[in-house]
Design a protein around this motif. Structure first.
Motif, PDB file in Angstrom:
ATOM      1  N   ILE A 174      45.590  32.300  38.215  1.00 54.88           N
ATOM      2  CA  ILE A 174      44.974  32.437  36.916  1.00 54.88           C
ATOM      3  C   ILE A 174      45.655  32.250  36.016  1.00 54.88           C
ATOM      4  O   ILE A 174      46.922  32.380  35.984  1.00 54.88           O
ATOM      5  CB  ILE A 174      44.557  33.842  36.986  1.00 54.88           C
ATOM      6  CG1 ILE A 174      43.464  33.917  35.809  1.00 54.88           C
ATOM      7  CG2 ILE A 174      45.472  34.832  36.990  1.00 54.88           C
ATOM      8  CD1 ILE A 174      42.778  35.371  35.610  1.00 54.88           C
TER       9      ILE A 174
ATOM     10  N   VAL B  89      38.916  35.271  24.752  1.00 56.77           N
ATOM     11  CA  VAL B  89      39.347  34.046  25.542  1.00 56.77           C
ATOM     12  C   VAL B  89      39.222  32.731  25.001  1.00 56.77           C
ATOM     13  O   VAL B  89      38.260  32.181  24.820  1.00 56.77           O
ATOM     14  CB  VAL B  89      38.629  34.111  26.992  1.00 56.77           C
ATOM     15  CG1 VAL B  89      38.959  33.136  27.841  1.00 56.77           C
ATOM     16  CG2 VAL B  89      38.588  35.678  27.472  1.00 56.77           C
TER      17      VAL B  89
ATOM     18  N   ARG C 277      40.793  30.126  26.817  1.00 58.07           N
ATOM     19  CA  ARG C 277      40.824  29.258  28.161  1.00 58.07           C
ATOM     20  C   ARG C 277      41.068  30.174  29.322  1.00 58.07           C
ATOM     21  O   ARG C 277      42.055  31.221  29.220  1.00 58.07           O
ATOM     22  CB  ARG C 277      41.779  28.217  27.993  1.00 58.07           C
ATOM     23  CG  ARG C 277      41.552  27.457  29.598  1.00 58.07           C
ATOM     24  CD  ARG C 277      42.643  26.063  29.194  1.00 58.07           C
ATOM     25  NE  ARG C 277      42.753  25.389  30.534  1.00 58.07           N
ATOM     26  CZ  ARG C 277      41.838  24.318  30.910  1.00 58.07           C
ATOM     27  NH1 ARG C 277      40.717  24.191  30.077  1.00 58.07           N
ATOM     28  NH2 ARG C 277      41.983  23.863  32.189  1.00 58.07           N
ATOM     29  N   LEU C 278      40.582  30.051  30.443  1.00 62.89           N
ATOM     30  CA  LEU C 278      40.696  30.863  31.523  1.00 62.89           C
ATOM     31  C   LEU C 278      40.221  29.904  32.726  1.00 62.89           C
ATOM     32  O   LEU C 278      39.237  29.574  32.928  1.00 62.89           O
ATOM     33  CB  LEU C 278      39.602  32.045  31.632  1.00 62.89           C
ATOM     34  CG  LEU C 278      40.008  33.207  32.639  1.00 62.89           C
ATOM     35  CD1 LEU C 278      41.474  33.642  32.673  1.00 62.89           C
ATOM     36  CD2 LEU C 278      38.900  34.229  32.658  1.00 62.89           C
ATOM     37  N   LYS C 279      41.301  29.743  33.320  1.00 57.96           N
ATOM     38  CA  LYS C 279      41.047  28.853  34.750  1.00 57.96           C
ATOM     39  C   LYS C 279      41.500  29.725  35.928  1.00 57.96           C
ATOM     40  O   LYS C 279      42.842  30.082  36.164  1.00 57.96           O
ATOM     41  CB  LYS C 279      41.965  27.521  34.582  1.00 57.96           C
ATOM     42  CG  LYS C 279      41.854  26.591  35.802  1.00 57.96           C
ATOM     43  CD  LYS C 279      42.418  25.079  35.550  1.00 57.96           C
ATOM     44  CE  LYS C 279      42.296  24.517  36.751  1.00 57.96           C
ATOM     45  NZ  LYS C 279      43.165  23.130  36.447  1.00 57.96           N
ATOM     46  N   LEU C 280      40.614  29.607  37.061  1.00 57.10           N
ATOM     47  CA  LEU C 280      41.077  30.085  38.312  1.00 57.10           C
ATOM     48  C   LEU C 280      41.017  29.047  39.490  1.00 57.10           C
ATOM     49  O   LEU C 280      40.392  27.904  39.313  1.00 57.10           O
ATOM     50  CB  LEU C 280      39.868  31.252  38.845  1.00 57.10           C
ATOM     51  CG  LEU C 280      39.577  32.414  38.396  1.00 57.10           C
ATOM     52  CD1 LEU C 280      38.450  32.946  38.680  1.00 57.10           C
ATOM     53  CD2 LEU C 280      41.018  33.340  38.312  1.00 57.10           C
TER      54      LEU C 280
ATOM     55  N   LEU D  10      31.381  32.724  28.529  1.00 60.34           N
ATOM     56  CA  LEU D  10      32.747  33.106  28.055  1.00 60.34           C
ATOM     57  C   LEU D  10      32.919  31.667  26.619  1.00 60.34           C
ATOM     58  O   LEU D  10      33.866  32.078  25.891  1.00 60.34           O
ATOM     59  CB  LEU D  10      33.823  32.736  28.891  1.00 60.34           C
ATOM     60  CG  LEU D  10      34.277  33.924  29.662  1.00 60.34           C
ATOM     61  CD1 LEU D  10      35.371  33.586  30.718  1.00 60.34           C
ATOM     62  CD2 LEU D  10      34.593  35.186  28.737  1.00 60.34           C
TER      63      LEU D  10
ATOM     64  N   SER E 117      35.994  29.537  31.187  1.00 56.41           N
ATOM     65  CA  SER E 117      36.028  29.820  29.669  1.00 56.41           C
ATOM     66  C   SER E 117      35.046  28.738  29.367  1.00 56.41           C
ATOM     67  O   SER E 117      34.708  28.559  28.228  1.00 56.41           O
ATOM     68  CB  SER E 117      37.399  29.445  29.021  1.00 56.41           C
ATOM     69  OG  SER E 117      38.123  28.330  29.528  1.00 56.41           O
TER      70      SER E 117
ATOM     71  N   GLY F 126      45.516  30.753  31.524  1.00 58.75           N
ATOM     72  CA  GLY F 126      44.706  30.748  30.399  1.00 58.75           C
ATOM     73  C   GLY F 126      45.412  31.179  28.996  1.00 58.75           C
ATOM     74  O   GLY F 126      46.720  31.210  29.083  1.00 58.75           O
ATOM     75  N   SER F 127      44.639  31.227  27.907  1.00 57.73           N
ATOM     76  CA  SER F 127      45.342  31.721  26.731  1.00 57.73           C
ATOM     77  C   SER F 127      44.131  32.375  26.010  1.00 57.73           C
ATOM     78  O   SER F 127      42.934  32.350  25.993  1.00 57.73           O
ATOM     79  CB  SER F 127      45.549  30.453  25.828  1.00 57.73           C
ATOM     80  OG  SER F 127      44.501  29.745  25.484  1.00 57.73           O
ATOM     81  N   LEU F 128      44.631  33.357  25.063  1.00 56.39           N
ATOM     82  CA  LEU F 128      43.821  34.373  24.431  1.00 56.39           C
ATOM     83  C   LEU F 128      44.112  34.532  23.103  1.00 56.39           C
ATOM     84  O   LEU F 128      45.208  34.074  22.475  1.00 56.39           O
ATOM     85  CB  LEU F 128      44.142  35.783  24.990  1.00 56.39           C
ATOM     86  CG  LEU F 128      43.881  35.877  26.448  1.00 56.39           C
ATOM     87  CD1 LEU F 128      44.292  37.509  26.989  1.00 56.39           C
ATOM     88  CD2 LEU F 128      42.596  35.784  27.075  1.00 56.39           C
TER      89      LEU F 128
ATOM     90  N   ASP G  53      49.407  33.240  26.101  1.00 53.52           N
ATOM     91  CA  ASP G  53      49.328  32.418  27.373  1.00 53.52           C
ATOM     92  C   ASP G  53      49.912  32.647  28.416  1.00 53.52           C
ATOM     93  O   ASP G  53      50.952  33.572  28.334  1.00 53.52           O
ATOM     94  CB  ASP G  53      49.550  30.864  26.933  1.00 53.52           C
ATOM     95  CG  ASP G  53      51.216  30.720  26.652  1.00 53.52           C
ATOM     96  OD1 ASP G  53      51.743  30.900  27.861  1.00 53.52           O
ATOM     97  OD2 ASP G  53      51.416  30.734  25.533  1.00 53.52           O
TER      98      ASP G  53
END
Length: 910
Positions: A605, A535, A537-540, A529, A524, A607-609, A615
């Protein structure tokens, strides 16, 4: 720039002190939630305890946490404030946070003992500038869900006669006798005892609890204290059962002191006092085994003939006349029974005392090097338990009944045993547990050019424990190193490893290194992004590692690598003139025995949307546990071992292997609709297991355990019941005893026309591959409704034990009424009562685990009052099970019944 760095450090420190939800406790440190590595989940009881109150810390975790079962690897290491302790040592009220460390990279610093995962529990602490008193009181009732359903006397006699007829034997009970028991005209001569009736068992029992929390502090000194008490009575409503109870008193005190600008220290002290008083005799177990027609437990004195001088003399000499009206009864075979035991056998009082002490020190070494700090902690735990009992004996009387005058009268009494109440208190089963644990770690944390974050740790941990019966200390020692880097909270890298040591291994194999690595990427923060309307936050995160472990060794098997010789049976010669003993060996030597290895790859994975309305966190994992120690008989020639005398030169080797793979997830949705705030959370874990390598040499591949789930159940495939002798004659020979019409018919898997153990196949698996749940919170003004549901799917159970496998003179349960029940017999049935899919059932279930309604006093009513907040709530736990086999799933045999709990509580904040 320096000012910004200082402000950031201070804010991080303050967040840690205040226990804000953004701070997460992981191995030997705290980090910000946004920097959390993969395969780690957290629970903050402060967030939900007011709407979902309970004392057990893990109540409903399947609905909050994905992977709450630690991926089915086994029992996790439970740490309370960093010290190995039991989950039963603490209540939910005391907890600040629970961290579920599942991935290898997250657990490796704890060494070998952590290979099944780590549950890290952090207790509450005082907050600077915040003084608070919370008082909570609860009162609830507990109601049994169900009791076993056994046949009454008359019905039992009819079915037992049927079993005798099936065996070609004459009936034991005449029709007139059965009629007398069915009529219930004289329950003392013709008893029909239901041990679960309201005559002996209450409809409910009570639980009362209260706790008070106190916290306050300044920048220099802070404290947190808790006192809790719980009391619970019993279901039994007669005799010593009325005095049965459980009580638990727990006290905790956590103190933090800032000695100067560089050194801080803390002290944690916890004590638990637990007592359980119960009547002697094991009521619930014996109530499930004693037939209803055997005898009435009590004899009315009024039924004894006045002219029977011997009987009247026995009555006058008795020291145990109940209520002045009854003698205790039995038979020469049954000198005691569950009911008279509760009245006269005495009681046992189990006592448990625990003391836990932890002292730690934190030293800021910024004067040596900026960002450097030293941390040390030492703990001493002591617990002991013992039983204190008063053991009485009592006489029982066997009546001889007569009906010569048309009225049932006792003409003679036979006495067995004697009445004795010594008043002596007997001490037994004393047990103690002593633990000393310490750890020390040197940390380095710094920021370069405001974007390069570097963290390093060098740590060591040691434990020594001894329990009653141990011949040597249980020890654990490991050292670890961690190097972590992130660039602008966008790209993450972590290298962690531990040097482990185990005294369960031979000298040359005791030390090993467990390496792990982890990479993270916050998508993110990338241009494609960043600024997205969807999105936030998005973390892999991807990690891999190998953890060396000795958990697969039995806790007391410290010398599996040694050969073991022992004396065995005597032999003689010269017509018995001379005798001597042989020596046998039970295993060979293997000085190359080493650790089992947990080899893992996982991908997470998080994150939050939609502006944090949703989340989520999910993990995929693949784990191979390799090199588990077994005696691999299939690798050695047959002359290395014999059956009699039992002898084996086969050593333990690192041979067996399992695979665990699957996924877990948790997702939360938050929405406000008018005056209603709605939150919905769901979590689940799906795990498939496979036995990769087993010590086996089966001729038929379908019998191999390798390739099947680790918890596979093996048994025979049933084909219904034999209808007649012709079907038996035209079927393969079943070699489990005599087979008659009405017995279970089994499939011949290998076509040899013989049905035996070689025809066993997989018929299910014990565990449930999928477990999970959902939690719903709806808040309207000052009212909050909370609903929690859990479920599990894919598991199999086996109906077994005397309740389902009715044979011989066992107590008959209601299962025998089923038209499809196998042939009843009094001679035993090795054919019918063995593992087969005839007895399996699905354990799939959905539980309504909790419903709670909470009303918070409006703040306007408490304005300017010394009471800062007040909550009143009602709740129900374990309310409903939705399942095809609900009756089986909710039934306990030989123990206390499963229950539903209804609670009323009030909480005040001052």
């Amino acid at each position: 720039m320096k000012l910004n760095i200082l402000i950031a450090i201070l804010l991080t420190w303050q967040a840690g002190v205040m226990g804000q939800d953004s701070v997460v406790h992981v191995a030997y440190k705290t980090i910000d939630k946004k920097d959390l590595p993969g395969a780690v989940s957290i629970l903050n009881p402060r967030q939900y305890l007011d709407k979902h109150y309970g004392t057990y810390p893990l109540e409903g975790t399947a609905a909050f946490i994905g992977g709450n079962n630690f991926w089915s690897l086994g029992s996790p290491l439970v740490l309370i404030d960093g010290v190995p302790r039991s989950i039963n040592d603490i209540t939910a009220n005391e907890i600040e946070q629970i961290s579920f460390l599942k991935g290898a990279n997250a657990i490796v610093l704890y060494g070998s003992r952590a290979a099944n995962g780590v549950m890290l529990i952090t207790t509450k602490r005082g907050r600077p500038g915040v003084s608070q008193i919370n008082v909570r009181a609860n009162s609830g009732i507990t109601m049994p869900k169900s009791y076993p359903d056994y046949l009454g006397s008359a019905e039992y006699m009819r079915y037992y006669n049927q079993a005798l007829q099936n065996d070609g034997l004459p009936a034991l009970y005449a029709d007139s006798t059965i009629a007398n028991y069915a009529a219930h005209t004289n329950p003392y001569r013709y008893p029909d005892i239901d041990y679960f009736s309201s005559q002996y068992v209450r409809k409910l029992y009570n639980t009362h609890s209260a706790n008070a929390e106190f916290s306050s502090g300044t920048d220099r000194a802070r404290f947190y204290a808790l006192a809790g008490f719980q009391n619970q009575n019993s279901l039994l409503n007669f005799g010593e059962g009325k005095n049965e109870h459980n009580t638990r008193l727990n006290l905790r005190g956590n103190i933090d002191l800032k000695l100067n600008d560089f050194i801080s220290t803390y002290v944690n002290v916890s004590t638990v006092f637990y007592t359980n008083r119960n009547a002697l005799g094991n009521y619930w177990q014996r109530a499930d085994s004693l037939q209803p027609q055997r005898f009435a437990p009590l004899i009315p004195i009024s039924a004894v003939a006045p002219g029977s001088k011997d009987a009247q003399a026995l009555i006058k000499g008795s020291r145990n006349i109940l209520d002045g009206r009854y003698l205790f009864s039995g038979t020469q075979q049954f000198l005691t029974n569950p009911i008279t035991d509760v009245y006269a056998a005495g009681y046992n009082k189990f006592t448990s005392r625990q003391f836990q002490y932890t002292n730690g020190i934190d030293v800021d070494l910024k004067n040596v090097t900026k960002g450097l700090s030293l941390h040390g902690q030492m703990s001493i735990d002591y617990s002991n338990t013992y039983n204190e009992s008063v053991n009485n004996t009592y006489a029982i009387y066997v009546p001889t009944w007569s009906n010569g005058t048309g009225t049932d009268t006792i003409t003679q009494l036979s006495m067995y045993n004697k009445d004795s109440k010594t008043g002596t208190q007997n001490l037994s089963n004393t047990w103690s547990d002593q633990l000393i644990d310490f750890n020390v770690h040197l940390d380095y944390v710094n920021i370069f050019k405001q974007k390069h974050h570097l963290a390093a740790m060098l740590m060591a941990d040691g434990l020594r424990r001894r329990q009653t019966g141990d011949f040597q200390y249980r020890t654990n020692a490991n050292a670890g190193v961690q190097l972590a880097y992130d660039y602008d909270h966008k790209y993450y890298a972590d290298l962690s490893g531990a040097v482990v040591n185990s005294t369960k291994l031979p000298a040359g194999k005791r030390v090993a290194f467990s390496p792990t690595a982890s990479l993270g990427w916050v998508l993110s923060e990338e241009n494609f992004l960043k600024g997205s309307d969807v999105v936030d936050r998005l973390k892999l995160t991807a990690s891999a590692g190998i953890v060396n472990t000795d958990l697969d060794f039995d806790v007391n098997s410290y010398y599996l690598y040694n050969a073991v010789y022992s004396p065995t049976a005597y032999f003689s010669w010269a017509d018995g003139t001379y005798t001597n003993r042989t020596t046998t060996i039970s295993r060979g030597e293997n000085l190359n025995l080493t650790y089992a290895k947990r080899k893992e790859v996982n991908l997470s994975i998080a994150g939050s949307l939609f502006k944090n309305k949703i989340d989520f966190l999910a993990s995929l994992f693949y784990i191979k546990k390799d090199g588990m120690p077994v005696q691999s008989y299939s690798l050695y020639p047959g002359y290395f071992f014999t059956g009699y005398p039992p002898t084996s030169f086969v050593p333990y080797t690192n041979f067996a292997a399992n695979r665990y793979q699957g996924l877990d997830f948790q997702v939360n949705f938050h929405q406000t609709a008018g005056a209603v705030k709605l939150s919905i959370g769901a979590a689940g874990t799906y795990v498939t297991t496979k036995a990769l390598k087993r010590d086996e040499l089966f001729t038929d591949a379908y019998r191999n355990r390798a390739g099947k789930p680790v918890d596979a159940i093996f048994g025979l495939k049933s084909q219904g019941l034999f209808a007649n002798q012709n079907e038996i004659d035209n079927h393969g020979m079943q070699k489990f005893g005599t087979v008659k019409p009405g017995d279970i018919r089994y499939a011949d898997q290998n076509g040899d026309n013989v049905i035996d153990e070689r025809d066993e196949v997989m018929i299910g698996r014990w565990g449930s591959p999928f477990t999970g749940g959902i939690n719903v919170t709806a808040q309207w003004k000052d009212l909050t409704l909370f609903v929690l549901g859990t479920g599990s799917f894919g598991g199999t159970g086996i109906r077994s034990g005397d309740y389902y496998w009715v044979t011989g003179a066992a107590k008959y349960s209601a299962v025998v009424r089923d038209a499809n029940y196998p042939r009843l017999t009094t001679l035993g049935s090795g054919n019918n009562f063995r593992y087969s899919d005839f007895w399996t059932y699905s354990t799939d279930r959905i539980n309504i685990s909790k419903v709670q309604l909470t009303w918070s006093f409006p703040k306007s009513l408490l304005k300017n009052a010394f009471v800062k907040g007040m909550n009143i709530y009602v709740s129900g736990s374990d309310l409903l099970t939705i399942a095809k086999n609900r009756a089986i799933l909710e039934l306990n045999i030989g123990s206390l019944p499963q229950t539903r709990f209804y609670n009323f509580g009030i909480k005040g904040e001052f």
